[in-house]
Design an enzyme around this catalytic site. Structure first.
Site, PDB file in Angstrom:
ATOM      1  N   GLU A  53     -41.679  13.287  42.842  1.00 59.50           N
ATOM      2  CA  GLU A  53     -39.835  13.185  43.064  1.00 59.50           C
ATOM      3  C   GLU A  53     -39.053  12.339  41.933  1.00 59.50           C
ATOM      4  OE1 GLU A  53     -36.761   9.985  44.608  1.00 59.50           O
ATOM      5  OE2 GLU A  53     -38.044   9.713  46.323  1.00 59.50           O
ATOM      6  N   GLU A 130     -42.618   0.194  40.990  1.00 60.89           N
ATOM      7  CA  GLU A 130     -42.266  -0.564  42.461  1.00 60.89           C
ATOM      8  C   GLU A 130     -42.819   0.107  44.412  1.00 60.89           C
ATOM      9  OE1 GLU A 130     -40.237   3.219  43.566  1.00 60.89           O
ATOM     10  OE2 GLU A 130     -37.859   3.033  41.554  1.00 60.89           O
TER      11      GLU A 130
END
Length: 204
Positions: A53, A130
């Site tokens: 993504e 992340e």
């Protein structure tokens, strides 16, 4: 055919198109939904759906990363994406007249991403950080523990963001293989609502 005021059609390559015309708005919400989420990953691909993504914003056959950003800016900065367990979505909300431009950008990202090596090296670090930061967010951590308790070692029980060790060692060749395997016609849904008629969306 129509389902509760939605209109549906399908292209020869399997891409499904779903739209709803809202006559009292001048904007369009557009999404390209890919039936590819964290549940579709093997152990050695844990985190690929989310990493991919990110990479679709880093260059296509027609735009490099800087050109993509430049093309998005006049559209109001409302182009975004997210990855979940069941799907990955690329979406935007724009004025009616900007629909052809934003559709061109999103379809180019979804269908013609180049996954440039230099961008991948940078983005792997960002995505791995992340993923590692989930343990520092109590709400996110509890959600992940609940999923693990329900689904066990099935891919549905894995963190959507993936494992940092897998992400950091991901090669461009492996990510390309994953991309070509999952981003295919029958797994792509084009969805729009607002100032749009279905025939126009189908032609786009």
């Amino acid at each position: 055919m129509a389902y509760d005021q939605f209109t549906h059609s399908r292209l020869d390559n399997g891409v499904e198109i779903l739209s709803r015309h809202l006559p009292h708005t001048g904007s369009v919400a557009l999404g390209l939904w890919i039936e590819n989420g964290s549940r579709d990953q093997r152990t050695e691909e844990d985190g690929f759906a989310h990493l991919l993504e990110h990479m679709l914003f880093k260059g296509t056959a027609h735009y490099n990363a800087a050109a993509l950003t430049e093309a998005m800016e006049p559209l109001g900065g409302n182009i975004n994406a997210f990855t979940d367990r069941e799907l990955t979505a690329y979406h935007a909300t724009v004025l009616r007249e900007d629909l052809p431009c934003v559709f061109d950008l999103l379809q180019d990202m979804v269908c013609h991403a180049t996954l440039p090596s230099a961008e991948l090296r940078l983005e792997k670090r960002v995505v791995a950080q992340e993923a590692a930061a989930v343990s520092e967010d109590s709400e996110e951590w509890i959600q992940e523990q609940l999923s693990r308790a329900i689904w066990g070692n099935h891919a549905l029980g894995w963190p959507v963001l993936g494992r940092p060790t897998v992400i950091r060692t991901a090669s461009r060749a492996r990510l390309q293989h994953y991309y070509r395997q999952h981003y295919v016609g029958q797994r792509i849904k084009v969805v729009a609502a607002g100032a749009i008629d279905h025939d126009t969306l189908h032609r786009l």
